[in-house]
Design an enzyme around this catalytic site. Structure first.
Site, short mmCIF file in Angstrom:
data_model
loop_
_atom_site.label_atom_id
_atom_site.label_comp_id
_atom_site.label_asym_id
_atom_site.label_seq_id
_atom_site.Cartn_x
_atom_site.Cartn_y
_atom_site.Cartn_z
CB SER A 56 -1.21 0.28 1.06
OG SER A 56 -0.52 0.31 2.58
CE1 TYR A 101 -4.28 -1.05 0.39
CE2 TYR A 101 -3.04 -2.56 -0.92
CZ TYR A 101 -3.57 -2.50 -0.01
OH TYR A 101 -3.02 -3.57 1.26
#
Length: 128
Positions: free
Chosen positions: A25, A58
């Site tokens: 992430s 993300y």
């Protein structure tokens, strides 16, 4: 018809952490997420200004007010501490929204990843 448009951008943020063994992430200071209209778990593209790397991951929340930009998991291999990155998110926007004046959220940061300004457009590039 829908168009794939720039929705959000955090421009020239400095990488503060590279955590190879953290779940993948990019942790982003919550103040920056809100200012750029990026939500947790939203897909983001990251463009490394220093080395030209371009990749997707993300967003997750980083500590509010910290200036954190932490590349986690395999993304940690794409940058070094202090590298400048552009973080972008895109959205499908229909023609009616575009004609109604839809605009992206663009955030500009200083050397400590604190917000120094924002705007809703990319200026026209001129030959000067």
């Amino acid at each position: 018809m829908q168009r794939h448009m720039l929705k959000s951008k955090i421009h020239r943020a400095a990488v503060t952490h590279c955590e190879l063994h953290y779940e993948g992430s990019c942790a982003i200071d919550e103040d920056l997420l809100e200012a750029a209209n990026i939500v947790e778990n939203e897909r983001i593209d990251i463009w490394n200004v220093n080395n030209g790397e371009r990749f997707s991951t993300y967003a997750i929340k980083g500590e509010r007010g910290s200036g954190m930009i932490s590349l986690n998991g395999s993304a940690a291999r794409r940058a070094q501490l202090g590298d400048l990155v552009i973080i972008a998110a895109f959205a499908m926007i229909d023609e009616q929204e575009l004609k109604a004046g839809w605009k992206p959220d663009l955030v500009f940061v200083d050397e400590d990843n604190k917000i120094k300004g924002s705007r809703d457009h990319v200026p026209t590039q001129n030959w000067t």
